[in-house]
Scaffold this motif. Structure first.
Motif, short mmCIF file in Angstrom:
data_model
loop_
_atom_site.label_atom_id
_atom_site.label_comp_id
_atom_site.label_asym_id
_atom_site.label_seq_id
_atom_site.Cartn_x
_atom_site.Cartn_y
_atom_site.Cartn_z
N TRP A 154 38.50 57.15 48.64
CA TRP A 154 37.49 56.16 48.29
C TRP A 154 36.42 56.05 49.38
O TRP A 154 35.74 55.02 49.49
CB TRP A 154 38.15 54.80 48.05
CG TRP A 154 39.09 54.84 46.89
CD1 TRP A 154 40.41 55.20 46.92
CD2 TRP A 154 38.79 54.55 45.53
NE1 TRP A 154 40.95 55.16 45.66
CE2 TRP A 154 39.98 54.75 44.79
CE3 TRP A 154 37.64 54.13 44.87
CZ2 TRP A 154 40.03 54.54 43.42
CZ3 TRP A 154 37.69 53.92 43.49
CH2 TRP A 154 38.88 54.13 42.79
N ARG A 182 35.68 48.24 43.33
CA ARG A 182 35.34 49.62 43.69
C ARG A 182 34.50 50.29 42.60
O ARG A 182 34.65 51.48 42.34
CB ARG A 182 36.62 50.42 43.98
CG ARG A 182 37.39 49.84 45.16
CD ARG A 182 38.70 50.56 45.42
NE ARG A 182 39.45 49.85 46.44
CZ ARG A 182 40.27 48.83 46.20
NH1 ARG A 182 40.46 48.41 44.96
NH2 ARG A 182 40.89 48.23 47.19
N TYR A 187 32.88 54.92 48.25
CA TYR A 187 32.79 53.47 48.04
C TYR A 187 32.79 52.73 49.38
O TYR A 187 31.97 51.83 49.60
CB TYR A 187 33.95 52.99 47.17
CG TYR A 187 34.25 51.53 47.34
CD1 TYR A 187 33.45 50.57 46.73
CD2 TYR A 187 35.32 51.12 48.13
CE1 TYR A 187 33.72 49.22 46.90
CE2 TYR A 187 35.59 49.77 48.31
CZ TYR A 187 34.78 48.82 47.71
OH TYR A 187 35.03 47.49 47.89
N SER A 237 45.87 55.34 46.70
CA SER A 237 44.66 55.74 46.00
C SER A 237 44.84 55.66 44.49
O SER A 237 43.95 55.21 43.75
CB SER A 237 44.26 57.16 46.41
OG SER A 237 43.06 57.56 45.79
#
Length: 465
Positions: free
Chosen positions: A299, A443, A302, A395
């Motif tokens: 991520w 997210r 993000y 994740s």
């Protein structure tokens, strides 16, 4: 070799454009105290190696952002020469449990164009009415004998990632690596380029990409990664960036401000994002100071953009179901952040120009269903961390959570409405966010309209048409 020469030429061109600028002056000071008191003391005054990177036609900050404001005032005439809003690591720490029974000191710096004559540097802080009031000042004579004017040669050369013009005309973003060995410098550069590309694929940065220069710099370490004390992982790193700040396993900051500034001063910059050479999810962002992101996490895109939103534009976190390291307090004062409100006066909502007539305030949304799912998600997340499970499992959980909330929000009639949605600023009640979803809430991949405008205002402050 070709890439190195390109970066060198870009840096030389930027340096030539800076030649007509005043020098960059930095005041390093110690900010100390506890939950009930705070103190300041000068450490040193430095003339940095590079000239001032900013637009000299935009020296006064009118955006009203930050917990603090620095003002540089001519000592003789009282004329305001420079101002910028900012926030501090100290301000977050003093809301923690530790600050209730102990005192600590934090290094801080303010930078400004070198004046010709003596000035008074004032630090202001918001009072209970959200007004800036002076809390400390220091007399700075740019010609004093104790001003540090000579710096050692640059330990490493910055890399030009995106160079769109002279620094005084552009926003200069410096990406700093921490936890990269000499053998991993190519990996760092690739991460910096990849994440910069993602930033400028995200609106409103996408539309304003030509208003930015992006540089990258990193000092090699002897071993990969940065410290993560909660798991017994300790690494020596030049900036001392680490996880577990204030006891939060995902909060990544450095408290070694001097090390950061002494490296960053060899590149043109106004904003800094630190990339840590780690896979574990984590990051952080302090308005006007720096932001951080774990470069190897799934991520990372993000994290890079979300945390930069804090640092660059002073955006508030809009989520409220995740535990945080510091306390917000029971009183619901109107936040200074542009994307959160206590909604004391719905008729004068700070982002009312985006609200269509007839939109209910507060704005209904599937809050109860969201919170029920969030409690289960947070329980699972905590269990994964406690068991030190592989990052791939965390994740996958994040992906499942985002899909779940998106599915919940998509059919809602206010899915794309700008209104006042209760739940923001780490609180389930009493604070409101502009839209149901935003990069500052979860997210997802887009900023809401209010956040986008707030970002654009900062771009305007630092760039020149």
């Amino acid at each position: 070799m070709i890439r190195y020469l390109t970066s060198l030429l870009a840096l030389c061109a930027a340096s030539a454009a800076l030649a007509a600028q005043p020098a960059t002056m930095r005041l390093d000071y110690l900010h100390s105290g506890n939950a009930s008191e705070e103190h300041y003391a000068v450490e040193r005054v430095v003339v940095e190696p590079l000239p001032w990177p900013g637009n000299m036609a935009q020296t006064i900050d009118s955006t009203n952002r930050g917990n603090n404001l620095v003002e540089v005032v001519d000592a003789k005439s009282g004329k305001l020469l420079y101002s910028r809003g900012f926030s501090t690591v100290f301000a977050e720490w003093r809301s923690t449990e530790e600050a209730g029974h102990a005192s600590r000191g934090f290094q801080e710096s303010v930078r400004f164009p070198r004046p010709e004559q003596p000035v008074k540097v004032r630090i202001l802080k918001r009072d209970d009415g959200n007004r800036f009031v002076p809390v400390w000042s220091a007399d700075v004579d740019p010609n004093a004998m104790d001003v540090v004017r000579k710096q050692p040669p640059a330990p490493v050369r910055p890399i030009g990632i995106r160079v769109n013009g002279p620094s005084p005309d552009k926003v200069d973003l410096l990406i700093v690596g921490d936890g990269y060995t000499q053998a991993e410098m190519t990996k760092f550069e690739a991460a910096a380029r990849r994440l910069a590309d993602h930033l400028f694929a995200t609106s409103p940065f996408k539309e304003r990409a030509k208003d930015f220069n992006v540089w990258a710099i990193a000092l090699p370490t002897t071993e990969s990664g940065v410290s993560r004390p909660s798991t017994g992982a300790y690494r020596e790193s030049p900036l001392g960036t680490r996880y577990d700040i204030f006891g939060s396993e995902r909060y990544v900051l450095t408290t070694d401000n001097r090390a950061l500034r002494e490296l960053a001063q060899y590149a043109p910059y106004e904003f800094i994002e630190i990339l840590v050479n780690n896979e574990t999810y984590g990051g952080g962002g302090i308005f006007g100071q720096f932001s951080t992101a774990a470069a190897d996490n799934d991520w990372a895109n993000y994290l890079f953009v979300h945390e930069f939103g804090h640092h660059f534009a002073g955006l508030a976190d809009e989520y409220y179901t995740s535990p945080v390291a510091y306390a917000t307090g029971g009183e619901r004062r109107e936040p200074w952040e542009p994307n959160a409100t206590a909604l004391h006066d719905p008729a004068n909502l700070k982002w009312k120009k985006f609200v269509k007539e007839g939109t209910p305030l507060p704005t209904p949304w599937p809050k109860q269903a969201y919170e029920t799912a969030a409690r289960a998600y947070q329980k699972e997340r905590a269990a994964l961390r406690a068991a030190n499970r592989p990052e791939s499992e965390m994740s996958a959980l994040f992906k499942k959570d985002l899909a779940s909330s998106t599915a919940l929000f998509t059919p809602d009639p206010h899915r794309h409405t700008v209104g006042a949605f209760e739940g923001a600023n780490y609180e389930a009640t009493g604070y409101y966010r502009p839209e149901m979803q935003c990069i500052m809430f979860d997210r997802s991949e887009q900023f809401c309209a209010v956040c986008a405008e707030a970002i654009s205002a900062i771009i305007d402050l630092y760039s020149r048409p």
